[in-house]
Write a protein that holds these residues in place. Structure first.
Motif, PDB file in Angstrom:
ATOM      1  N   UNK A   1      10.842   5.223  -1.434  1.00 21.72           N
ATOM      2  CA  UNK A   1      10.942   6.670  -1.223  1.00 21.72           C
ATOM      3  C   UNK A   1      10.425   7.124   0.137  1.00 21.72           C
ATOM      4  N   UNK A   2       9.672   6.259   0.817  1.00 20.53           N
ATOM      5  CA  UNK A   2       9.107   6.580   2.137  1.00 20.53           C
ATOM      6  C   UNK A   2       9.140   5.332   3.016  1.00 20.53           C
ATOM      7  N   UNK A   3       9.076   5.543   4.335  1.00 20.18           N
ATOM      8  CA  UNK A   3       8.941   4.438   5.286  1.00 20.18           C
ATOM      9  C   UNK A   3       7.502   3.945   5.281  1.00 20.18           C
ATOM     10  N   UNK A   4       7.327   2.652   5.541  1.00 17.45           N
ATOM     11  CA  UNK A   4       5.974   2.109   5.656  1.00 17.45           C
ATOM     12  C   UNK A   4       5.953   0.630   5.360  1.00 17.45           C
ATOM     13  N   UNK A   5       4.840   0.177   4.768  1.00 16.76           N
ATOM     14  CA  UNK A   5       4.685  -1.232   4.415  1.00 16.76           C
ATOM     15  C   UNK A   5       4.394  -1.347   2.925  1.00 16.76           C
ATOM     16  N   UNK A   6       5.189  -2.168   2.219  1.00 11.48           N
ATOM     17  CA  UNK A   6       4.944  -2.425   0.805  1.00 11.48           C
ATOM     18  C   UNK A   6       3.710  -3.322   0.711  1.00 11.48           C
ATOM     19  N   UNK A   7       2.680  -2.819   0.033  1.00 14.32           N
ATOM     20  CA  UNK A   7       1.388  -3.505  -0.001  1.00 14.32           C
ATOM     21  C   UNK A   7       0.957  -3.941  -1.398  1.00 14.32           C
ATOM     22  N   UNK A   8       1.711  -3.567  -2.431  1.00 15.18           N
ATOM     23  CA  UNK A   8       1.344  -3.947  -3.792  1.00 15.18           C
ATOM     24  C   UNK A   8       0.370  -2.958  -4.408  1.00 15.18           C
ATOM     25  N   UNK A   9       0.384  -2.880  -5.743  1.00 14.87           N
ATOM     26  CA  UNK A   9      -0.494  -1.933  -6.436  1.00 14.87           C
ATOM     27  C   UNK A   9      -1.965  -2.281  -6.279  1.00 14.87           C
TER      28      UNK A   9
END
Length: 148
Positions: A7-15
């Motif tokens: 839903x947004x730009x960025x870095x997927x970092x995990x929960x």
């Protein structure tokens, strides 16, 4: 199989990177989190469906298959009472994946002493039903995870 999009730009970092135990322990459900780009922008619908809940800081979209996805914009942002967010849709609207839902600025959230990290959660899902979870850089509309 439901493809849940970023839903947004960025870095997927995990929960596990979410500074809130309710999300990091998976109590809300499985999924991942995005450390967003620090620029004003729009948070978009991660799936096609109906907006069942819409708050300035969070929203839930439920697809025709009954699967609901929660997008939470930052941590403890409910305390802002909508300040720094602008709704671009209305609760009950049908939306397409990628359609803007909320305008916000993660840098403003961070400047206020809150984490701008965005959990994206498959509600009422079993952990093993969420697969192919993205890691690293993601852009709006990239596949974030799959939900069987």
């Amino acid at each position: 199989m439901t493809s849940v999009l970023a839903p947004v730009d960025g870095a997927a970092v995990g929960l596990g990177a979410v500074p809130d135990p309710v999300f990091s322990a998976g109590m809300v459900g499985p999924g991942t989190a995005i450390d967003p780009a620090r620029a004003p922008g729009n948070a978009v619908a991660p799936i096609d469906g109906k907006i069942m809940k819409l708050h300035p800081h969070a929203y839930v979209i439920v697809g025709d298959d009954g699967k609901g996805v929660l997008v939470h914009l930052g941590i403890d942002t409910v305390q802002l009472k909508g300040e720094g967010f602008r709704l671009l849709a209305t609760e009950g609207d049908r939306v397409s994946a990628g359609q803007p839902v909320v305008a916000w600025d993660p840098a403003v959230i961070e400047a206020g002493g809150r984490s701008p990290v965005c959990p994206v959660v498959a509600l009422d899902a079993r952990a093993e039903s969420v697969t192919e979870v993205a890691h690293g850089p993601v852009h709006v509309g990239d596949e974030l995870f799959r939900w069987a």
